[in-house]
Scaffold this motif. Structure first.
Motif, short mmCIF file in Angstrom:
data_model
loop_
_atom_site.label_atom_id
_atom_site.label_comp_id
_atom_site.label_asym_id
_atom_site.label_seq_id
_atom_site.Cartn_x
_atom_site.Cartn_y
_atom_site.Cartn_z
N ASP A 1 -36.18 16.08 84.24
CA ASP A 1 -35.84 14.77 83.94
C ASP A 1 -36.67 14.12 82.56
O ASP A 1 -36.93 12.86 82.76
N THR A 2 -37.19 14.92 81.96
CA THR A 2 -38.18 14.25 80.63
C THR A 2 -37.93 15.38 79.69
O THR A 2 -37.88 16.75 79.92
N GLY A 3 -37.93 14.91 78.33
CA GLY A 3 -37.92 15.70 77.21
C GLY A 3 -39.44 16.01 76.74
O GLY A 3 -39.65 16.55 75.77
N ASP A 4 -40.47 15.33 77.39
CA ASP A 4 -41.78 15.69 76.79
C ASP A 4 -42.52 16.88 77.24
O ASP A 4 -42.21 17.52 78.27
N THR A 5 -43.07 17.26 76.21
CA THR A 5 -43.55 18.58 76.15
C THR A 5 -45.10 18.77 76.23
O THR A 5 -45.83 19.74 76.17
N ARG A 6 -45.78 17.53 75.95
CA ARG A 6 -46.91 17.39 75.90
C ARG A 6 -47.82 17.92 77.27
O ARG A 6 -47.59 17.53 78.29
N GLU A 7 -48.65 18.93 77.10
CA GLU A 7 -49.34 19.36 78.09
C GLU A 7 -48.49 20.35 79.13
O GLU A 7 -48.68 20.64 80.30
N THR A 8 -47.16 20.72 78.67
CA THR A 8 -46.49 21.42 79.36
C THR A 8 -47.02 22.75 79.61
O THR A 8 -47.41 23.37 78.68
N PRO A 9 -47.27 23.51 80.85
CA PRO A 9 -47.49 24.85 80.96
C PRO A 9 -46.80 26.02 80.27
O PRO A 9 -47.37 26.78 79.79
N ALA A 10 -45.45 25.41 79.85
CA ALA A 10 -44.63 26.45 79.25
C ALA A 10 -45.32 26.92 77.68
O ALA A 10 -45.21 27.98 77.30
N ILE A 11 -46.16 26.11 77.27
CA ILE A 11 -46.65 26.32 75.78
C ILE A 11 -47.36 27.40 76.23
O ILE A 11 -47.69 28.58 75.20
N ASP A 12 -48.60 27.36 77.16
CA ASP A 12 -49.43 28.65 77.27
C ASP A 12 -48.86 29.80 77.67
O ASP A 12 -49.01 30.99 77.41
N VAL A 13 -47.94 29.55 78.67
CA VAL A 13 -47.30 30.86 79.34
C VAL A 13 -46.53 31.52 78.12
O VAL A 13 -46.55 32.69 77.89
N CYS A 14 -45.77 30.84 77.31
CA CYS A 14 -45.01 31.25 76.13
C CYS A 14 -45.93 32.04 75.05
O CYS A 14 -45.68 33.16 74.72
N LYS A 15 -47.07 31.38 74.82
CA LYS A 15 -47.95 32.13 73.83
C LYS A 15 -48.68 33.09 74.46
O LYS A 15 -48.79 34.26 73.85
N GLY A 16 -48.98 33.22 75.63
CA GLY A 16 -49.35 34.55 76.29
C GLY A 16 -48.35 35.61 76.30
O GLY A 16 -48.69 36.77 76.16
N LEU A 17 -47.01 35.42 76.72
CA LEU A 17 -45.94 36.23 76.46
C LEU A 17 -45.75 36.76 75.11
O LEU A 17 -45.65 38.04 74.82
N LEU A 18 -45.84 35.93 74.00
CA LEU A 18 -45.70 36.21 72.62
C LEU A 18 -46.97 37.36 72.59
O LEU A 18 -46.83 38.06 71.47
N GLY A 19 -48.12 37.11 72.82
CA GLY A 19 -49.35 37.71 72.74
C GLY A 19 -49.23 39.22 73.13
O GLY A 19 -49.73 39.99 72.40
N ASP A 20 -48.31 39.46 73.92
CA ASP A 20 -48.01 40.82 74.39
C ASP A 20 -46.59 41.43 73.89
O ASP A 20 -45.87 42.19 74.29
#
Length: 441
Positions: free
Chosen positions: A298-317
């Motif tokens: 129920d928000t479009g806010d992505t500041r401090e979303t865990p998704a950023i670090d998770v996605c970067k971790g997956l992209l790193g692999d």
């Protein structure tokens, strides 16, 4: 007519001022920002932020006693009360880098207020700031005042994204801190009178300036501590076969224990490690569907979303990501995945322009499209629509074995296992498959 001006048309300033305008029809409210695209969006049918109920409130008041403008100086000059709701990002360099708040925007706002004011004003700090910031701002205003009197108040927000309008309509408390002087008491009363249009008097708490500033920081710290406690417990539960939902409920029946389990830094690394280790220790060139990118539902806010670090971790692999979120744009996702930590907390026009997009990332507007031909699904935001997806249809269109990694405990793991999925839910007993492939801590 009392005139209020709010500097900063973001997640706090926009909704707060819209509700004040709705509840106080006799007060004229102007929200100002130097970002032209942001103000244009507030004046359009497509608001720059998503919050349930916000659209209706804005449309009810806009053009009557609620105005959005880039003419910052005019509205500050005319206002009786000036709210300051600007970004206070974490410093990225110099003394206190990575920890201290960067008060550059706050200071420039204070200097501008002092510069353009022609009459006495109440200046209200809405931003999350270190204790004693109000005192520093007071000095800037006083030393540049040209004989004009300024009263500084601290009025921290306690809004939760996704429920901000409800929180504003029915706050459990409104905190107002001011100087314990005749002028300070008068200013506190003036702001109290605004909130008293709809908030019961017993919920409007008044303190001195420092107590109000510290209360906001203390509330944030307590919340972080609670989340860390549940996160630590979830790792233990996975290892022992316990269920974090049941354990946390039994330990203490309180609302914060029942909230969706957040993924802090430790959890994010563990989550990525779990994805990689489960899928034969490699996700290179495998399509991973990411359902949800926003900080919470129920928000479009992505500041401090865990998704950023998770996605970067997956992209790193070297995974290929297909991302779906009902409220976050592709432009925002690409920005978040290319920006450095803390850059996102600066106003949009001051954020570095991303020179390239992340080629291994595609953004789609449908969960079924995101999951088609994927090896695994990562659920990173608890959107309600994810609970009612046709997972049999999704399973049939995925590569096998098909994995679901539920970072928000959204799905019914047992039902998905019956379909054929291998399921990992944070803090829940591990799938037999996962026990055989332990994640690196």
């Amino acid at each position: 007519m009392v005139k209020i001006c709010c500097i900063g048309a973001g997640y706090v300033g926009g909704p707060t001022m819209a509700v004040i305008a709705l509840k106080c029809p006799s007060i004229e409210v102007a929200v100002v920002d130097i970002s032209v695209p942001r103000i244009n969006a507030w004046n359009s049918d497509q608001l720059p932020i998503y919050e349930p109920g916000l659209d209706g409130v804005v449309k009810q008041c806009r053009g009557k006693n609620l105005f959005f403008s880039t003419d910052v100086e005019k509205h500050v000059r005319e206002a009786d009360i000036v709210f300051v709701s600007v970004n206070t990002p974490t410093k990225t360099r110099g003394l206190g880098a990575g920890k201290a708040a960067d008060l550059t925007y706050w200071e420039s706002a204070a200097r501008m207020i002092a510069d353009v004011s022609k009459s006495d004003k109440i200046v209200v700090d809405k931003s999350t700031v270190p204790v004693k910031t109000a005192e520093a701002i007071e000095k800037i205003l006083t030393h540049n005042s040209k004989g004009i009197k300024f009263q500084i108040l601290s009025n921290p927000e306690f809004l939760a994204e996704g429920t901000a309008i409800q929180d504003l309509f029915n706050p459990d408390r409104v905190l107002i801190g001011g100087r314990e002087t005749p002028g300070g008491n008068k200013a506190v009363q003036a702001l109290k009178d605004v909130y008293a249009h709809w908030v019961p008097e017993e919920r409007i708490l008044t303190t001195n300036l420092w107590s109000a500033e510290l209360s906001k920081l203390a509330a944030n710290a307590f919340l972080a501590q609670r989340i860390s406690s549940v996160n630590a417990m979830s790792a233990l539960c996975e290892a022992t076969g316990a269920d974090v939902t049941q354990v946390s409920y039994a330990v203490e029946v309180a609302e914060y224990w029942r909230q969706v389990i957040k993924i802090n830094d430790y959890q994010k690394n563990r989550f990525v490690n779990r994805v990689v280790s489960s899928m034969f220790n490699t996700i290179s060139n495998k399509k991973i569907a990411v359902l949800g990118f926003a900080f919470k539902k129920d928000t479009g806010d992505t500041r401090e979303t865990p998704a950023i670090d998770v996605c970067k971790g997956l992209l790193g692999d070297k995974a290929r990501l297909s991302i779906y979120d009902p409220q976050v744009t592709e432009d925002q996702i690409q920005r978040d995945l290319t920006m450095n930590k803390f850059d996102w907390d600066h106003p949009l026009h001051l954020q570095p322009m991303s020179p390239t997009t992340v080629k291994q990332v595609t953004c789609v507007w449908d969960a079924y499209e995101a999951t088609k031909d994927a090896h695994g699904i990562c659920i990173l935001t608890e959107w309600d629509e994810f609970k009612t997806l046709d997972f049999k249809k999704i399973y049939d269109n995925m590569q096998k074995p098909a994995f679901v990694f539920d970072g928000r405990n959204v799905v019914n793991a047992e039902q998905l296992r019956e379909i054929g999925f291998i399921v990992y839910s944070v803090g829940k007993p591990l799938d037999a498959w996962l026990k055989d492939m332990p994640a690196v801590a």
